[in-house]
Motif scaffolding. Structure first.
Motif, PDB file in Angstrom:
ATOM      1  N   LEU A  18       1.710  -4.328   5.099  1.00  0.00           N
ATOM      2  CA  LEU A  18       1.066  -4.449   3.721  1.00  0.00           C
ATOM      3  C   LEU A  18       0.139  -2.880   3.726  1.00  0.00           C
ATOM      4  O   LEU A  18       0.814  -2.393   2.562  1.00  0.00           O
ATOM      5  CB  LEU A  18       0.480  -5.995   3.392  1.00  0.00           C
ATOM      6  N   ALA A  19      -1.070  -2.520   4.197  1.00  0.00           N
ATOM      7  CA  ALA A  19      -1.647  -1.614   4.526  1.00  0.00           C
ATOM      8  C   ALA A  19      -0.524  -0.200   4.689  1.00  0.00           C
ATOM      9  O   ALA A  19      -0.430   0.774   4.281  1.00  0.00           O
ATOM     10  CB  ALA A  19      -2.279  -1.762   4.980  1.00  0.00           C
ATOM     11  N   LEU A  20      -0.015  -0.484   5.434  1.00  0.00           N
ATOM     12  CA  LEU A  20       1.148   0.646   6.275  1.00  0.00           C
ATOM     13  C   LEU A  20       2.055   0.916   4.928  1.00  0.00           C
ATOM     14  O   LEU A  20       1.551   2.298   5.019  1.00  0.00           O
ATOM     15  CB  LEU A  20       1.861   0.425   7.266  1.00  0.00           C
ATOM     16  N   VAL A  21       2.022   0.194   4.004  1.00  0.00           N
ATOM     17  CA  VAL A  21       3.307   0.090   3.044  1.00  0.00           C
ATOM     18  C   VAL A  21       2.727   1.252   1.933  1.00  0.00           C
ATOM     19  O   VAL A  21       3.047   1.972   1.478  1.00  0.00           O
ATOM     20  CB  VAL A  21       4.191  -0.945   2.733  1.00  0.00           C
TER      21      VAL A  21
ATOM     22  N   THR B   8       1.829   5.281  -1.239  1.00  0.00           N
ATOM     23  CA  THR B   8       0.652   6.539  -1.896  1.00  0.00           C
ATOM     24  C   THR B   8       0.619   7.408  -1.249  1.00  0.00           C
ATOM     25  O   THR B   8       1.255   8.883  -2.170  1.00  0.00           O
ATOM     26  CB  THR B   8      -1.045   5.774  -1.315  1.00  0.00           C
ATOM     27  N   ALA B   9       1.103   8.239   0.106  1.00  0.00           N
ATOM     28  CA  ALA B   9       1.417   9.454   0.222  1.00  0.00           C
ATOM     29  C   ALA B   9       2.445   9.858  -0.664  1.00  0.00           C
ATOM     30  O   ALA B   9       2.693  10.958  -1.673  1.00  0.00           O
ATOM     31  CB  ALA B   9       1.798   9.374   1.600  1.00  0.00           C
ATOM     32  N   ALA B  10       3.863   9.190  -0.524  1.00  0.00           N
ATOM     33  CA  ALA B  10       5.047   9.855  -1.597  1.00  0.00           C
ATOM     34  C   ALA B  10       4.161  10.204  -3.017  1.00  0.00           C
ATOM     35  O   ALA B  10       5.078  10.840  -3.238  1.00  0.00           O
ATOM     36  CB  ALA B  10       5.797   8.628  -0.914  1.00  0.00           C
ATOM     37  N   GLY B  11       3.506   9.043  -3.155  1.00  0.00           N
ATOM     38  CA  GLY B  11       3.162   9.474  -4.867  1.00  0.00           C
ATOM     39  C   GLY B  11       2.236  10.966  -5.099  1.00  0.00           C
ATOM     40  O   GLY B  11       2.695  11.085  -6.417  1.00  0.00           O
ATOM     41  N   VAL B  12       1.768  11.310  -3.944  1.00  0.00           N
ATOM     42  CA  VAL B  12       0.915  11.756  -4.294  1.00  0.00           C
ATOM     43  C   VAL B  12       1.478  12.879  -4.164  1.00  0.00           C
ATOM     44  O   VAL B  12       1.474  13.977  -4.074  1.00  0.00           O
ATOM     45  CB  VAL B  12      -0.413  11.563  -2.765  1.00  0.00           C
TER      46      VAL B  12
END
Lengths: 350, 165
Positions: A334-337, A342-346
């Motif tokens: 879950l943390a990896l996903v 988040t990276a994609a969102g940023v």
């Protein structure tokens, strides 16, 4: 030269104040724990020592000091006495980078309330220090030369290493959003916007993972397997008595406070409140504003401490395999996903 | 018969498997519990008054015309813990016999109430006294002086015995 002297004095004074504050927080924690547990169980709790039993923790400490300090014959004496020092020392060391409030400006000098809250690797330092805490507990378990202590120590090391990963990864998302490792920057980022920028709203999954991992890191229920009384007598601290036991006790509560403070600083907006501080008409850098900031921060920390205790008296302890399943099969993926999303969102929004 | 699919885990709904709403429910329960009235009795200030059926310290009944005991020794005989010692002597009163020495060792007494049950004169009964603290072992051996209690104080127990025995 004069500047160096000033900085040394300032750091020493802050360090002393923080150590004293943590001891007081531990006392407050003990009192809260006993009162809250009593209230949940339909009892009254300590009410004999001082008004409403508020002096109970000090009576407890006095009792611990007067107890005989037993060291088992078969124990490794050196490590047996070193272990509580490590546990407590590491718990206190984390506080070097934690700010309590915004800065105070005296003429042209800016004083941060915290020893080094602007350290540019603050969060990494905190993570490193909390993972060192496992040494204290493992050494205590091993050096006691007792099977229950050893089992408690082993469990604790396995548990802490498993949850360390999810804890670190859950923070990666927030670091991506804020773009800094400094804890002061985290709080500054969460100011304003009516509280919507609190990272609990931007990173709800990261928050839940961090919360669960924090419970596991501090060996609090429902993850208190290292000291599971029904199975392991007392766990890693079975062979400790007197003030050495007291130091483990203190370390546990100091860790609990550290976790609460971190959750408040990283996810609950530190000392920011939903409406802007400008409404109070106080100047940035003034002592009054710092005091108000500190009060807001303190109330949030108290709520988190209450939450820790509340959970302890509500949820039963995990079984060892359930603990490992939750850590490795649920929280880590879950943390990896969460990190990837988040990276994609940023990347998309910035 | 294939009932392997009907396990506890498979019967749970998605929200139950997520655990977090269930944990929140549990937390809500404990929070509600915090505001309910408490059951604690502040002991030294608030004392508990037992009912007649309570078996506390066994005592000798001191009736209006003196003690009831005739020193038959049945209580001493029946006592499973061998806590009672009776020495008899003669007297000029109607009952002819009385105990010169009557001792109950409270360190041995198990509060079974056999002595009371076996007594033909209803002379030894269980009182409501439950605060039995001794500073020394000798204090725990109760002689006649400590055992005799006026009948007025034992009415609840005597009433209970009359009704249920």
């Amino acid at each position: 030269m004069n500047d160096l002297l000033w900085i040394t004095i300032e750091a020493l004074a802050k360090g002393l104040a923080i150590v004293m504050a943590i001891q007081l927080m531990a006392a407050l924690n003990v009192y809260l724990e006993r009162k809250v547990s009593a209230f949940i169980q339909g009892r009254i709790g300590p009410n004999r020592v001082g008004p409403w039993g508020t002096l109970q923790p000090f009576a407890d400490v006095a009792k611990l000091f007067l107890k005989e300090d037993l060291v088992p014959n078969a124990a490794d004496k050196f490590f047996h006495s070193l272990a509580p020092v490590i546990a407590l020392g590491v718990a206190l060391a984390t506080w070097a980078v934690i700010p309590f409030s915004s800065y105070i400006q005296l003429e042209d000098r800016i004083i941060y309330l915290g020893i080094a809250p602007d350290l540019n690797i603050g969060i990494l330092y905190v993570l490193a220090m909390t993972s060192l805490g496992v040494y204290g507990i493992t050494l205590a378990g091993w050096s006691s030369n007792n099977k229950y202590s050893l089992l408690g120590g082993l469990r604790s090391s396995a548990q802490m290493i498993s949850y360390e990963l999810s804890m670190g990864l859950s923070l990666v998302g927030t670091v991506l959003i804020v773009g800094s490792f400094s804890i002061n920057d985290f709080v500054d980022y969460q100011q304003g916007w009516g509280g919507i920028r609190w990272l609990i709203f931007l990173q709800p999954i990261g928050f839940i993972i961090f919360l669960i991992a924090a419970f596991a890191e501090t060996n609090r229920a429902p993850f208190d397997l290292p000291e599971a009384e029904p199975e392991l007598v007392g766990g890693f601290n079975t062979e400790y008595s007197g003030m050495k036991f007291g130091m483990f006790f203190l370390a546990e509560y100091a860790n609990m406070t550290t976790s609460s403070v971190l959750i408040v600083l990283l996810f609950l907006g530190g000392w920011s409140i939903p409406f802007a501080y400008e409404a109070l008409g106080l100047q940035e850098g003034s002592i009054m504003l710092a005091l108000v900031h500190f009060l807001v921060f303190f109330v949030k920390v108290l709520f988190m401490l209450f939450f820790f205790i509340w959970v302890r008296w509500s949820i039963p302890r995990f079984r060892y395999d359930q603990l490992m399943n939750l850590g490795w099969k649920v929280l880590l993926p879950l943390a990896l996903v969460n990190v990837v999303v988040t990276a994609a969102g940023v990347l998309f929004f910035k | 018969m294939n009932n392997t699919k009907n396990t506890e885990v498979e019967r749970r709904s998605f929200w139950e498997k997520l655990y977090i709403p269930e944990i929140a429910k549990g937390l809500g329960l404990t929070l509600a519990e915090m505001f309910k009235p408490k059951f604690t009795r502040q002991y030294p200030e608030e004392r508990w008054e037992p009912l007649g059926s309570y078996r506390g310290r066994p005592v000798l009944v001191d009736d209006v015309d003196g003690e009831r005991c005739v020193a038959c020794g049945l209580c001493s005989r029946v006592c499973p813990a061998l806590a009672i010692e009776v020495n008899a002597d003669e007297t000029d009163r109607d009952k002819e016999r009385f105990p010169v020495k009557f001792e109950i060792n409270m360190l041995r007494c198990i509060y079974c109430g056999f002595c009371e049950e076996v007594c033909p004169e209803e002379a030894i009964v269980m009182s409501k006294d439950y605060e039995l603290v001794f500073q020394r072992q000798e204090d725990a051996i109760m002689d006649k002086e400590k055992l005799l209690v006026p009948v007025a104080q034992l009415q609840d127990r005597l009433e209970f015995l009359r009704q249920y025995r």
